[in-house]
Design a protein around this motif. Structure first.
Motif, PDB file in Angstrom:
ATOM      1  N   ILE A   1       0.857  -1.189   0.000  1.00 54.45           N
ATOM      2  CA  ILE A   1       0.000   0.000   0.000  1.00 54.45           C
ATOM      3  C   ILE A   1       0.884   1.227   0.000  1.00 54.45           C
ATOM      4  N   LYS A   2       0.559   2.178  -0.867  1.00 48.54           N
ATOM      5  CA  LYS A   2       1.318   3.415  -0.916  1.00 48.54           C
ATOM      6  C   LYS A   2       1.101   4.158   0.394  1.00 48.54           C
ATOM      7  N   ASP A   3       2.209   4.487   1.009  1.00 46.51           N
ATOM      8  CA  ASP A   3       2.167   5.141   2.319  1.00 46.51           C
ATOM      9  C   ASP A   3       1.389   6.449   2.251  1.00 46.51           C
ATOM     10  N   GLU A   4       1.572   7.215   1.190  1.00 50.41           N
ATOM     11  CA  GLU A   4       0.896   8.514   1.063  1.00 50.41           C
ATOM     12  C   GLU A   4      -0.626   8.344   1.008  1.00 50.41           C
ATOM     13  N   GLU A   5      -1.109   7.347   0.262  1.00 55.89           N
ATOM     14  CA  GLU A   5      -2.553   7.112   0.172  1.00 55.89           C
ATOM     15  C   GLU A   5      -3.126   6.699   1.524  1.00 55.89           C
ATOM     16  N   LEU A   6      -2.415   5.792   2.201  1.00 55.09           N
ATOM     17  CA  LEU A   6      -2.894   5.340   3.517  1.00 55.09           C
ATOM     18  C   LEU A   6      -2.847   6.483   4.525  1.00 55.09           C
ATOM     19  N   ALA A   7      -1.780   7.265   4.511  1.00 54.91           N
ATOM     20  CA  ALA A   7      -1.656   8.395   5.443  1.00 54.91           C
ATOM     21  C   ALA A   7      -2.755   9.420   5.191  1.00 54.91           C
ATOM     22  N   ASP A   8      -3.077   9.671   3.922  1.00 60.20           N
ATOM     23  CA  ASP A   8      -4.142  10.611   3.574  1.00 60.20           C
ATOM     24  C   ASP A   8      -5.486  10.124   4.102  1.00 60.20           C
ATOM     25  N   ALA A   9      -5.782   8.840   3.914  1.00 57.85           N
ATOM     26  CA  ALA A   9      -7.052   8.282   4.392  1.00 57.85           C
ATOM     27  C   ALA A   9      -7.135   8.326   5.911  1.00 57.85           C
TER      28      ALA A   9
END
Length: 162
Positions: A30-38
């Motif tokens: 999982i892309k860290d940026e996408e997970l962090a944004d969510a």
């Protein structure tokens, strides 16, 4: 800037990120940026949803207090009207009937206001419960997926991978 999303939108986004993530050796990348944004959206939206539910309860309480004040005022006005009219028997009967009518209206109005406030509050709490249930289910499903993939990795031996 974080856009305004509901908890349901955030849960759906997390689920989409998970589903779009490629698999590698039984794990999802999982892309860290996408997970962090969510997660950032979740952290900001969840307290807001809870504050909204509390605000609804406070509004309901304020409506009920206002209805009680109005009822008290109307009863007091009715009592004063009644006292002023006691001198004449015909007027007394008329005032008593009017007072009873007003009391009936006041009681009905108060009950209607309380029922509307309770229904609205219950509806908002049920929606919040559904959102929280969905979130819990998503978390459990992710945990189960992780444990299943972990178990699959443990049961693989070099002979079964060829």
């Amino acid at each position: 800037m974080i856009e305004k999303l509901t908890l349901q939108d955030i849960i759906d986004r997390i689920d989409q990120v998970r589903e779009r993530s490629p698999r590698l050796l039984g794990y999802r990348i999982i892309k860290d940026e996408e997970l962090a944004d969510a997660v950032a959206h979740l952290r900001t939206a969840f307290p807001e949803q809870v504050r909204n539910a509390y605000a609804l309860l406070e509004q309901r309480d304020a409506l009920m207090a206002d209805a009680r004040r109005q009822c008290g005022r109307m009863i007091e006005e009715g009592q004063h009207s009644h006292d002023d009219l006691v001198a004449d028997n015909e007027i007394v009967r008329s005032a008593a009937a009017e007072r009873e009518r007003m009391m009936t209206e006041v009681v009905a109005a108060r009950k209607a206001a309380e029922q509307q406030a309770d229904e609205y509050s219950l509806k908002m709490l049920e929606q919040l419960e559904q959102i929280l249930t969905r979130l819990a289910e998503t978390v459990k499903a992710s945990e189960m997926q992780f444990h299943v993939e972990e178990k699959d990795d443990e049961t693989r031996t070099p002979e079964t991978e060829h």
